[in-house]
Motif scaffolding. Structure first.
Motif, PDB file in Angstrom:
ATOM      1  N   ARG A  63       0.862  -1.367   0.117  1.00 53.78           N
ATOM      2  CA  ARG A  63      -0.011   0.129  -0.085  1.00 53.78           C
ATOM      3  C   ARG A  63       0.949   1.175  -0.006  1.00 53.78           C
ATOM      4  O   ARG A  63       1.662   1.243   0.760  1.00 53.78           O
ATOM      5  N   LYS A  64       0.486   2.071  -0.932  1.00 51.63           N
ATOM      6  CA  LYS A  64       1.522   3.499  -0.920  1.00 51.63           C
ATOM      7  C   LYS A  64       0.476   4.473  -0.485  1.00 51.63           C
ATOM      8  O   LYS A  64      -0.589   4.776  -1.187  1.00 51.63           O
ATOM      9  N   LEU A  65       0.607   5.287   0.455  1.00 54.00           N
ATOM     10  CA  LEU A  65       0.035   6.170   1.104  1.00 54.00           C
ATOM     11  C   LEU A  65       0.733   7.626   0.954  1.00 54.00           C
ATOM     12  O   LEU A  65       1.976   7.771   1.593  1.00 54.00           O
ATOM     13  N   GLU A  66       0.237   8.552   0.233  1.00 47.21           N
ATOM     14  CA  GLU A  66       0.924   9.890  -0.175  1.00 47.21           C
ATOM     15  C   GLU A  66       0.088  10.983   0.832  1.00 47.21           C
ATOM     16  O   GLU A  66      -0.467  10.776   1.533  1.00 47.21           O
ATOM     17  N   GLN A  67       0.951  12.114   0.607  1.00 51.65           N
ATOM     18  CA  GLN A  67       0.514  13.201   1.206  1.00 51.65           C
ATOM     19  C   GLN A  67       0.102  13.222   2.800  1.00 51.65           C
ATOM     20  O   GLN A  67      -1.034  13.542   3.261  1.00 51.65           O
ATOM     21  N   GLN A  68       0.968  12.955   3.603  1.00 49.70           N
ATOM     22  CA  GLN A  68       1.104  12.833   5.047  1.00 49.70           C
ATOM     23  C   GLN A  68      -0.222  11.972   5.266  1.00 49.70           C
ATOM     24  O   GLN A  68      -1.051  12.561   6.092  1.00 49.70           O
ATOM     25  N   PRO A  69       0.080  10.759   5.144  1.00 53.11           N
ATOM     26  CA  PRO A  69      -1.398  10.003   5.527  1.00 53.11           C
ATOM     27  C   PRO A  69      -1.560   9.838   7.040  1.00 53.11           C
ATOM     28  O   PRO A  69      -0.513  10.001   8.025  1.00 53.11           O
ATOM     29  N   SER A  70      -2.771   9.663   7.469  1.00 56.25           N
ATOM     30  CA  SER A  70      -2.867  10.097   9.074  1.00 56.25           C
ATOM     31  C   SER A  70      -2.544   8.559   9.670  1.00 56.25           C
ATOM     32  O   SER A  70      -2.368   7.768   8.916  1.00 56.25           O
ATOM     33  N   LEU A  71      -2.392   8.657  10.814  1.00 56.12           N
ATOM     34  CA  LEU A  71      -2.132   7.731  11.617  1.00 56.12           C
ATOM     35  C   LEU A  71      -3.118   6.408  11.291  1.00 56.12           C
ATOM     36  O   LEU A  71      -2.768   5.180  11.275  1.00 56.12           O
ATOM     37  N   GLU A  72      -4.521   6.803  11.338  1.00 53.39           N
ATOM     38  CA  GLU A  72      -5.590   5.872  11.044  1.00 53.39           C
ATOM     39  C   GLU A  72      -5.344   5.103   9.901  1.00 53.39           C
ATOM     40  O   GLU A  72      -5.747   3.933   9.553  1.00 53.39           O
ATOM     41  N   GLU A  73      -5.087   6.024   8.694  1.00 52.08           N
ATOM     42  CA  GLU A  73      -5.057   5.442   7.295  1.00 52.08           C
ATOM     43  C   GLU A  73      -3.632   4.279   7.343  1.00 52.08           C
ATOM     44  O   GLU A  73      -3.667   3.374   6.548  1.00 52.08           O
ATOM     45  N   ILE A  74      -2.653   4.800   8.090  1.00 48.11           N
ATOM     46  CA  ILE A  74      -1.441   3.834   8.181  1.00 48.11           C
ATOM     47  C   ILE A  74      -1.717   2.496   8.851  1.00 48.11           C
ATOM     48  O   ILE A  74      -1.536   1.413   8.183  1.00 48.11           O
ATOM     49  N   GLU A  75      -2.478   2.614   9.972  1.00 53.95           N
ATOM     50  CA  GLU A  75      -2.969   1.435  10.648  1.00 53.95           C
ATOM     51  C   GLU A  75      -3.891   0.766   9.872  1.00 53.95           C
ATOM     52  O   GLU A  75      -3.653  -0.606  10.128  1.00 53.95           O
ATOM     53  N   SER A  76      -4.912   1.261   9.163  1.00 53.97           N
ATOM     54  CA  SER A  76      -5.797   0.434   8.435  1.00 53.97           C
ATOM     55  C   SER A  76      -4.947  -0.133   7.212  1.00 53.97           C
ATOM     56  O   SER A  76      -5.289  -1.475   6.961  1.00 53.97           O
TER      57      SER A  76
END
Length: 240
Positions: free
Chosen positions: A221-234
């Motif tokens: 999973r690639k998360l861009e633009q300062q992903p939130s903690l919740e997005e990372i944990e998900s």
């Protein structure tokens, strides 16, 4: 004639007083400006906080966490970017406490120049700490103290040395020796780390903001633009 002279004297005296007052005010302003721009010794804070957060967690080079952790979180950030510091301080402690310490994931720091400030010296300091497996402690301490960077000289060897000295378990003499070699371009391994990070960032086409790439048994999973903690944990949950 004498009457005219007596009337002019108070005016002249008043002008002199006014000039002296303006001069004193300008001197005070100049003094305050000089003090504000001067490079005073920096007191590094947050050493105990970082030790409590990361102490006892296995670390190797840029990796924080067990080599057997099922998920790897590549964390792309810039040591001398101000909003990057805010992001790092908001997200990393929770990731370490909730995912890294329990062995659910490992963090890998990726050097990602984002702003208009030269990042090399700060990166060199972190890479020198990595030689003793303390890169994450160095990085986190740097971000905590980023606002205290000397305003005139900017990031320099003295400031970086103070960051290194705050990591009590790290050999400061060895850090300084490694730092000087890296800064002089005499450490091919350190250069390779920066080159590889740059190539990875280009290949991933990351925009100029902190980013996270999460890899696990269930994919990437690639998360861009300062992903939130919740997005990372998900995302960690999705690939675990």
């Amino acid at each position: 004639m004498s009457g005219g002279s007596s009337r002019r004297r108070p005016r002249i005296a008043g002008v002199i007083v006014f000039v002296l007052a303006v001069g004193a005010l300008l001197a005070l302003v100049a003094s305050l400006s000089l003090d504000k721009g001067s490079d005073k010794p920096v007191e590094i804070t947050g050493a105990g906080e970082v030790q409590s957060l990361m102490g006892g967690i296995e670390e190797k080079d840029a990796r924080l966490g067990s080599p057997n952790a099922p998920v790897t979180i590549d964390f792309f950030n810039d040591l001398q970017c101000s909003f990057c510091a805010d992001y790092q301080k908001a997200v990393v402690p929770k990731l370490v406490a909730d995912l890294v310490r329990p062995g659910k994931a490992a963090l890998v720091y990726r050097h990602f120049p984002l702003g208009d400030k030269a990042t090399e010296l700060a990166d060199f300091g972190a890479l020198a700490a990595a030689k003793q497996d303390y890169e994450w402690q160095f990085v986190q301490l740097f971000f905590i103290n980023q606002g205290a960077v000397p305003p005139v000289k900017g990031v320099n060897e003295d400031f970086l040395s103070r960051i290194g000295a705050a990591i009590l378990e790290m050999d400061q003499g060895q850090w300084l020796s490694d730092y000087k070699k890296i800064a002089a371009g005499d450490d091919p391994a350190a250069k390779a780390v920066l080159d590889n990070d740059t190539k990875l960032e280009i290949d991933l086409r990351l925009p100029a903001e902190p980013a996270v790439v999460i890899t696990g048994p269930g994919g990437v999973r690639k998360l861009e633009q300062q992903p939130s903690l919740e997005e990372i944990e998900s995302a960690v949950s999705d690939v675990s």
